[in-house]
Design a protein around this motif. Structure first.
Motif, short mmCIF file in Angstrom:
data_model
loop_
_atom_site.label_atom_id
_atom_site.label_comp_id
_atom_site.label_asym_id
_atom_site.label_seq_id
_atom_site.Cartn_x
_atom_site.Cartn_y
_atom_site.Cartn_z
N PRO A 189 4.77 -5.10 -19.59
CA PRO A 189 3.50 -5.45 -19.39
C PRO A 189 3.63 -6.12 -17.76
CG PRO A 189 4.87 -7.28 -20.62
CD PRO A 189 5.61 -5.97 -20.46
N SER A 190 4.03 -5.28 -16.85
CA SER A 190 4.18 -5.72 -15.57
C SER A 190 3.65 -4.32 -14.43
CB SER A 190 5.51 -6.07 -15.06
OG SER A 190 6.43 -5.32 -15.24
N ILE A 191 3.16 -5.12 -13.28
CA ILE A 191 2.95 -4.14 -12.35
C ILE A 191 3.90 -4.58 -11.17
CG2 ILE A 191 1.05 -3.39 -10.60
CD1 ILE A 191 -0.81 -4.26 -12.60
N LEU A 192 4.55 -3.77 -10.34
CA LEU A 192 5.41 -4.06 -9.03
C LEU A 192 4.73 -3.27 -7.86
CD1 LEU A 192 8.14 -5.27 -8.14
CD2 LEU A 192 9.02 -3.12 -8.58
N ILE A 193 4.48 -4.23 -7.24
CA ILE A 193 3.95 -3.58 -5.63
C ILE A 193 4.81 -4.02 -4.76
CG2 ILE A 193 1.91 -3.78 -4.16
CD1 ILE A 193 0.46 -4.87 -6.85
N THR A 194 5.24 -2.83 -3.76
CA THR A 194 6.02 -2.80 -2.48
C THR A 194 5.45 -2.40 -1.41
OG1 THR A 194 7.74 -2.50 -4.05
CG2 THR A 194 8.32 -2.34 -1.70
N ASP A 249 -2.91 -2.41 -18.44
CA ASP A 249 -3.35 -1.16 -18.27
C ASP A 249 -4.83 -1.60 -17.97
OD1 ASP A 249 -1.27 0.09 -18.97
OD2 ASP A 249 -1.82 0.74 -20.67
N SER A 250 -5.62 -2.75 -18.42
CA SER A 250 -6.85 -3.01 -18.15
C SER A 250 -6.82 -3.30 -16.61
CB SER A 250 -7.38 -4.06 -18.98
OG SER A 250 -8.54 -4.67 -18.83
N MET A 251 -5.95 -4.05 -16.05
CA MET A 251 -5.98 -4.44 -14.70
C MET A 251 -5.72 -3.00 -13.83
SD MET A 251 -3.65 -7.15 -12.38
CE MET A 251 -4.47 -8.40 -13.19
N LEU A 252 -5.01 -2.31 -14.33
CA LEU A 252 -4.85 -0.84 -13.53
C LEU A 252 -6.29 -0.36 -13.54
CD1 LEU A 252 -1.30 0.14 -14.70
CD2 LEU A 252 -2.14 -0.63 -12.33
N LYS A 253 -6.95 -0.15 -14.60
CA LYS A 253 -7.82 0.65 -14.79
C LYS A 253 -9.36 0.13 -13.95
CE LYS A 253 -6.82 2.61 -19.20
NZ LYS A 253 -7.26 2.44 -20.67
N SER A 254 -9.23 -1.29 -13.44
CA SER A 254 -10.26 -1.99 -12.80
C SER A 254 -10.36 -1.48 -11.54
CB SER A 254 -9.93 -3.59 -12.89
OG SER A 254 -8.68 -3.71 -11.96
N GLY A 255 -9.35 -0.70 -11.06
CA GLY A 255 -9.70 -0.34 -9.67
C GLY A 255 -8.61 -1.19 -8.60
N MET A 256 -7.92 -1.99 -9.24
CA MET A 256 -6.82 -3.14 -8.50
C MET A 256 -6.13 -2.19 -7.61
SD MET A 256 -3.55 -2.62 -9.42
CE MET A 256 -2.81 -4.22 -8.94
N ASP A 257 -5.66 -1.05 -7.88
CA ASP A 257 -4.92 -0.36 -6.85
C ASP A 257 -5.70 -0.12 -5.49
OD1 ASP A 257 -6.35 1.46 -8.57
OD2 ASP A 257 -5.17 3.12 -7.86
N HIS A 258 -6.88 0.25 -5.53
CA HIS A 258 -7.83 0.43 -4.43
C HIS A 258 -7.77 -0.80 -3.46
CE1 HIS A 258 -11.09 1.99 -1.77
NE2 HIS A 258 -11.53 1.22 -2.21
N GLY A 259 -8.22 -1.88 -4.30
CA GLY A 259 -8.33 -3.22 -3.80
C GLY A 259 -7.00 -3.65 -2.93
N VAL A 260 -5.76 -3.20 -3.66
CA VAL A 260 -4.41 -3.72 -3.24
C VAL A 260 -4.20 -2.92 -2.00
CG1 VAL A 260 -2.07 -3.66 -3.37
CG2 VAL A 260 -3.58 -4.50 -5.37
N ARG A 272 9.20 -6.55 4.27
CA ARG A 272 8.91 -5.88 3.02
C ARG A 272 8.43 -7.05 1.98
NH1 ARG A 272 13.69 -3.69 1.34
NH2 ARG A 272 12.97 -1.79 2.29
N VAL A 273 7.30 -6.80 1.54
CA VAL A 273 6.84 -7.61 0.49
C VAL A 273 6.94 -6.99 -0.83
CG1 VAL A 273 4.79 -9.26 -0.21
CG2 VAL A 273 5.34 -8.85 1.90
N THR A 274 7.53 -7.85 -1.80
CA THR A 274 7.67 -7.05 -3.16
C THR A 274 6.92 -8.29 -4.14
OG1 THR A 274 9.60 -6.00 -2.58
CG2 THR A 274 9.19 -6.29 -4.88
N SER A 275 5.72 -7.79 -4.84
CA SER A 275 5.14 -8.64 -5.74
C SER A 275 5.24 -8.00 -7.06
CB SER A 275 3.64 -8.58 -5.36
OG SER A 275 3.58 -9.25 -3.99
N LYS A 276 5.62 -8.91 -7.96
CA LYS A 276 5.59 -8.42 -9.42
C LYS A 276 4.62 -9.46 -10.30
CE LYS A 276 8.67 -7.64 -13.21
NZ LYS A 276 10.07 -7.46 -13.55
N SER A 277 3.88 -8.92 -10.94
CA SER A 277 2.85 -9.39 -11.97
C SER A 277 3.13 -9.26 -13.09
CB SER A 277 1.36 -8.77 -11.66
OG SER A 277 0.81 -8.88 -10.24
N LEU A 278 3.34 -10.14 -13.88
CA LEU A 278 3.73 -10.18 -15.24
C LEU A 278 2.39 -10.68 -16.19
CD1 LEU A 278 5.84 -9.57 -17.58
CD2 LEU A 278 6.34 -12.15 -17.17
#
Length: 177
Positions: A21-26, A139-150, A125-131
């Protein structure tokens, strides 16, 4: 699931492992950690880059220190507002930020976010982890379009930091040039 940004030399990597249940952004930035960290913690700078271009941002509160809290609102072209709030659990200058993140539209879904700022010799390098609470919440957060906003937010942060144009935050004062 990994979605790189194909339009920028410093690709934004967004990874969600299937069963976690996590998203890793680098993402890497062409600026030293102290400037990138300041852009994350100074409300006058945060308002200039966080989120997609089509939204305006109002910060109601932003106390980026261990034990501090924040609340901000993004506003769409049609006037729809999206509020977010949380608590800064740890703010270690130029190194690390640990905070909670809650979207007002889903107040029972709180994520714990950790951002680490790694010095790459004048670059960062910024590494962000959301738990999240569950894979479904993730999955709901990913479907919200958060990737575009990030991605768009990080493009805006590049512009603020000066990116490849050589203008932006002054490395000595941390202010716009």
């Amino acid at each position: 699931m990994s979605t790189p940004d194909k339009h920028h030399r410093n690709e934004t990597q967004i990874v969600a492992e299937p069963d976690l249940p996590s998203i890793l952004i680098t993402r890497e930035f062409e600026a030293p950690p102290e400037l990138v960290f300041r852009a994350y913690t100074d409300p006058d700078l945060v308002v200039q880059w966080l989120g997609p271009r089509r939204l305006t941002m109002r910060i109601d509160q932003y106390d980026a220190r261990s034990g501090g809290s924040y609340r901000y609102v993004h506003r769409d072209e049609d006037g729809t507002e999206y509020g977010f709030h949380g608590v800064f659990h740890e703010v270690r200058p130029d190194e690390r930020i640990v905070q909670t993140f809650t979207y007002d539209g889903f107040p029972d879904s709180v994520s714990l976010e950790t951002a680490v700022f790694e010095d790459l010799g004048g670059r960062t390098r910024v590494t962000s982890k959301s738990l999240m609470d569950s894979v479904e919440a993730r999955d709901s957060m990913l479907k919200s379009g958060m990737d575009h906003g990030v991605r768009e937010g990080y493009e805006r942060l590049d512009e603020l930091l000066g990116g490849q144009q050589g203008n932006g935050l002054d490395p000595h004062t941390g202010t716009g040039s």
